[in-house]
Design a protein around this motif. Sequence first.
Motif, PDB file in Angstrom:
ATOM      1  N   ILE A 154       0.862  -1.186   0.000  1.00  0.00           N
ATOM      2  CA  ILE A 154       0.000   0.000   0.000  1.00  0.00           C
ATOM      3  C   ILE A 154       0.898   1.236   0.000  1.00  0.00           C
ATOM      4  CG2 ILE A 154      -1.808   1.262   1.224  1.00  0.00           C
ATOM      5  CD1 ILE A 154      -2.704  -1.511   0.358  1.00  0.00           C
ATOM      6  N   SER A 155       0.685   2.109  -0.941  1.00  0.00           N
ATOM      7  CA  SER A 155       1.483   3.325  -1.033  1.00  0.00           C
ATOM      8  C   SER A 155       1.099   4.284   0.094  1.00  0.00           C
ATOM      9  CB  SER A 155       1.242   3.988  -2.384  1.00  0.00           C
ATOM     10  OG  SER A 155       1.748   5.304  -2.399  1.00  0.00           O
ATOM     11  N   LEU A 156       2.091   4.674   0.891  1.00  0.00           N
ATOM     12  CA  LEU A 156       1.832   5.670   1.943  1.00  0.00           C
ATOM     13  C   LEU A 156       1.447   7.013   1.329  1.00  0.00           C
ATOM     14  CD1 LEU A 156       4.572   5.085   4.670  1.00  0.00           C
ATOM     15  CD2 LEU A 156       2.113   4.744   4.871  1.00  0.00           C
ATOM     16  N   CYS A 157       2.059   7.335   0.208  1.00  0.00           N
ATOM     17  CA  CYS A 157       1.733   8.587  -0.482  1.00  0.00           C
ATOM     18  C   CYS A 157       0.258   8.578  -0.883  1.00  0.00           C
ATOM     19  CB  CYS A 157       2.632   8.742  -1.700  1.00  0.00           C
ATOM     20  SG  CYS A 157       2.319  10.245  -2.640  1.00  0.00           S
ATOM     21  N   TRP A 158      -0.222   7.463  -1.421  1.00  0.00           N
ATOM     22  CA  TRP A 158      -1.628   7.344  -1.818  1.00  0.00           C
ATOM     23  C   TRP A 158      -2.536   7.459  -0.600  1.00  0.00           C
ATOM     24  CZ3 TRP A 158      -5.002   3.443  -0.244  1.00  0.00           C
ATOM     25  CH2 TRP A 158      -6.278   3.515  -0.801  1.00  0.00           C
ATOM     26  N   ALA A 159      -2.242   6.677   0.441  1.00  0.00           N
ATOM     27  CA  ALA A 159      -3.095   6.656   1.633  1.00  0.00           C
ATOM     28  C   ALA A 159      -3.176   8.036   2.283  1.00  0.00           C
ATOM     29  CB  ALA A 159      -2.591   5.617   2.630  1.00  0.00           C
ATOM     30  N   LEU A 160      -2.034   8.673   2.446  1.00  0.00           N
ATOM     31  CA  LEU A 160      -2.022   9.994   3.073  1.00  0.00           C
ATOM     32  C   LEU A 160      -2.652  11.049   2.165  1.00  0.00           C
ATOM     33  CD1 LEU A 160       1.488   9.904   4.767  1.00  0.00           C
ATOM     34  CD2 LEU A 160      -0.746   9.783   5.900  1.00  0.00           C
ATOM     35  N   GLY A 161      -2.436  10.931   0.852  1.00  0.00           N
ATOM     36  CA  GLY A 161      -3.033  11.875  -0.095  1.00  0.00           C
ATOM     37  C   GLY A 161      -4.558  11.807  -0.079  1.00  0.00           C
ATOM     38  N   VAL A 162      -5.094  10.597  -0.106  1.00  0.00           N
ATOM     39  CA  VAL A 162      -6.548  10.426  -0.054  1.00  0.00           C
ATOM     40  C   VAL A 162      -7.086  10.948   1.274  1.00  0.00           C
ATOM     41  CG1 VAL A 162      -8.408   8.720   0.020  1.00  0.00           C
ATOM     42  CG2 VAL A 162      -6.584   8.492  -1.673  1.00  0.00           C
ATOM     43  N   TRP A 163      -6.406  10.622   2.367  1.00  0.00           N
ATOM     44  CA  TRP A 163      -6.853  11.041   3.700  1.00  0.00           C
ATOM     45  C   TRP A 163      -6.866  12.563   3.829  1.00  0.00           C
ATOM     46  CZ3 TRP A 163      -4.060  12.681   8.295  1.00  0.00           C
ATOM     47  CH2 TRP A 163      -4.838  12.626   9.465  1.00  0.00           C
ATOM     48  N   VAL A 164      -5.829  13.221   3.335  1.00  0.00           N
ATOM     49  CA  VAL A 164      -5.779  14.690   3.401  1.00  0.00           C
ATOM     50  C   VAL A 164      -6.921  15.290   2.577  1.00  0.00           C
ATOM     51  CG1 VAL A 164      -4.444  16.715   2.660  1.00  0.00           C
ATOM     52  CG2 VAL A 164      -3.327  14.899   3.958  1.00  0.00           C
ATOM     53  N   CYS A 165      -7.177  14.732   1.407  1.00  0.00           N
ATOM     54  CA  CYS A 165      -8.293  15.229   0.584  1.00  0.00           C
ATOM     55  C   CYS A 165      -9.628  15.043   1.303  1.00  0.00           C
ATOM     56  CB  CYS A 165      -8.310  14.529  -0.771  1.00  0.00           C
ATOM     57  SG  CYS A 165      -6.948  15.028  -1.839  1.00  0.00           S
ATOM     58  N   ILE A 166      -9.806  13.908   1.961  1.00  0.00           N
ATOM     59  CA  ILE A 166     -11.041  13.671   2.719  1.00  0.00           C
ATOM     60  C   ILE A 166     -11.166  14.701   3.842  1.00  0.00           C
ATOM     61  CG2 ILE A 166     -12.203  12.054   4.276  1.00  0.00           C
ATOM     62  CD1 ILE A 166     -10.991   9.784   2.532  1.00  0.00           C
ATOM     63  N   LEU A 167     -10.060  14.959   4.526  1.00  0.00           N
ATOM     64  CA  LEU A 167     -10.069  15.971   5.595  1.00  0.00           C
ATOM     65  C   LEU A 167     -10.429  17.350   5.051  1.00  0.00           C
ATOM     66  CD1 LEU A 167      -6.928  15.105   7.751  1.00  0.00           C
ATOM     67  CD2 LEU A 167      -9.319  14.925   8.439  1.00  0.00           C
ATOM     68  N   LEU A 168      -9.876  17.690   3.904  1.00  0.00           N
ATOM     69  CA  LEU A 168     -10.144  19.000   3.319  1.00  0.00           C
ATOM     70  C   LEU A 168     -11.592  19.135   2.839  1.00  0.00           C
ATOM     71  CD1 LEU A 168      -6.827  19.560   1.340  1.00  0.00           C
ATOM     72  CD2 LEU A 168      -7.549  20.684   3.462  1.00  0.00           C
ATOM     73  N   MET A 169     -12.238  18.015   2.525  1.00  0.00           N
ATOM     74  CA  MET A 169     -13.646  18.052   2.108  1.00  0.00           C
ATOM     75  C   MET A 169     -14.608  18.081   3.289  1.00  0.00           C
ATOM     76  SD  MET A 169     -13.856  15.604  -1.257  1.00  0.00           S
ATOM     77  CE  MET A 169     -13.273  14.139  -0.446  1.00  0.00           C
ATOM     78  N   MET A 170     -14.146  17.730   4.485  1.00  0.00           N
ATOM     79  CA  MET A 170     -15.036  17.655   5.644  1.00  0.00           C
ATOM     80  C   MET A 170     -15.781  18.949   5.958  1.00  0.00           C
ATOM     81  SD  MET A 170     -15.723  14.793   6.878  1.00  0.00           S
ATOM     82  CE  MET A 170     -16.515  15.271   8.400  1.00  0.00           C
TER      83      MET A 170
END
Length: 90
Positions: free
Chosen positions: A37-53
């Motif tokens: 699992i790419s850490l870059c992918w996981a963290l990138g998706v998570w940050v985007c989810i946070l920014l959409m909250m």
Amino acid sequence: MMESVIHYVGLVAAVVLPLFNIPLILKIIQRKSSRDISLCWALGVWVCILLMMPSAIRSSDVTWRTFSYVNIVLFTCVVVVTWRYRTGRT
């Protein structure tokens, strides 16, 4: 009538879609590794989810709010488990 069915189906999908994170979490725990699992992918998706909250919190659309709340919880679990099993702390 049709609009209420569409709304209901969307609401169900908003809850079910993030549940597909659970098999990923279980697979990582079972293998005791998140190397694939790419850490870059996981963290990138998570940050985007946070920014959409903030948008979800302020929205009057119950489907969007529900999806965002369920998704933030489950994807945070994905990130935590991915990070934990990447660094070797089990």
